[in-house]
Design an enzyme around this catalytic site. Structure first.
Site: not given
Length: 352
Positions: A87, A118, A200
């Protein structure tokens, strides 16, 4: 930001931690200078450990910038491969990479994303000077271990937060919106180290200087107006991340996800009462476990092994607890309204 409900005792949401607006508002403060600076306070053994780990690992953390936002990454090898979240990359095939310790921007390209987990691998054009991280064995983690989260929250390059491993083996589902794959992560590490947008894809690091997780999600609390729920973040275990990374680097794709799959495409069905009522099957993949077992488009999957699957995330979480080749009892409602329990030998979630 993207959000999804978490099945916990408290009503929580999860938000994928890549930043759409990589800026932070910082208000300068004034200070009155003193005649002489105070004497330095000797560092404690814990502080010394933190300092050593930061000096060792931070050069392996990078900032990844695309046209739509930014996130973090971890240098995987000396060839210039960088491990991050899918993402963070989103739909981009080209991006810019900057070392968290400061450097000129380097161009990079996407090697492959694995949206089901992911995770993604990108590769910089010029790997000179990159410092590969050392990855630890996440199967040996203990609840209560001190950890540091390193990344670029809100665009603040090279930031470090600390906490502990709060829990192990969590199953969490992230939001599915443009640029976010909506993956379900099994075996996730829960940490109290602050995880914010931009973290992230960075590193969750133990005090031996090993990356033991990839920070991916943070919880938010609806009762706080969608604000951050302090001390609840989640990371993909390093063993999972490095397994997927090694496959992509070696083969250019994920050849074995080790994840169970039915092989259907569907969406959450809303019942007459306005509540989720199951997963409506829109498409069955040719040769898939579902097709072989007799599941057809138009069927509604309402449970697996007796566990309700009222939504797509619930179905994904139920499958995440199972293994390829394992048999599962899938309860479906047919188009004529009749219900049927079908035994399915589960397949493997494809690597995109």
């Amino acid at each position: 930001m993207n959000k999804v409900a978490v099945a916990t005792a408290a009503a929580m949401l999860l938000v994928a931690c890549s930043a759409q607006a990589p800026t932070a508002t910082i208000t300068p403060s004034s200070a009155t200078p003193t005649a002489s600076p105070p004497s330095p306070v000797p560092a404690t053994p814990l502080e010394q450990s933190y300092e050593r780990v930061i000096q060792r690992v931070l050069p392996s953390i990078v900032q990844i910038t695309t046209k739509t936002g930014l996130g973090s990454g971890v240098v995987y090898d000396s060839a210039g491969h960088i491990l991050t979240n899918a993402h963070v990359v989103g739909n981009a095939t080209k991006m810019d990479v900057t070392l968290a310790t400061g450097s000129t921007s380097r161009s990079a390209r996407l090697v492959k994303s694995f949206s089901g987990g992911d995770l993604a691998i990108i590769k910089v054009d010029d790997p000179k000077g990159l410092t590969p991280a050392k990855f630890g064995d996440s199967s040996k983690l203990r609840v209560g271990q001190f950890v540091l989260a390193m990344g670029n929250p809100l665009g603040l390059s090279g930031s470090v937060t600390d906490g502990i491993i709060s829990a192990l083996g969590r199953t969490v589902s992230e939001p599915q919106e443009p640029g976010s794959p909506g993956a379900t992560i099994s075996g996730a590490i829960q940490t109290s180290a602050a995880i914010n947008p931009g973290n992230s894809g960075g590193g969750l690091v133990d005090l031996s200087g090993q990356v033991i997780g990839i920070p991916t999600l943070a919880a938010t609390d609806p009762d706080l107006g969608g604000g951050a729920a302090p001390g609840i973040g989640f990371a993909i275990p390093s063993n999972t991340a490095t397994d997927i990374a090694a496959q992509i680097v070696r083969n250019g794709k994920v050849t074995n996800s080790h994840r169970a799959a039915l092989g259907i495409r569907g969406s959450t069905l809303i019942g007459d009462d306005g509540e989720p009522a199951g997963v409506a099957v829109a498409k069955v993949d040719k040769g898939s476990a579902a097709e072989k077992a007799g599941i057809r488009p138009g069927d509604v999957i309402i449970s697996i092994n007796g566990e309700d699957t009222a939504t797509m995330p619930a179905l994904a979480e139920a499958l995440s607890a199972l293994k390829p080749g394992q048999q599962a009892k899938v309860e479906v409602v047919k188009e004529d309204g009749s219900s049927k329990t079908i035994t399915v030998t589960l397949g493997v979630l494809p690597g995109d």
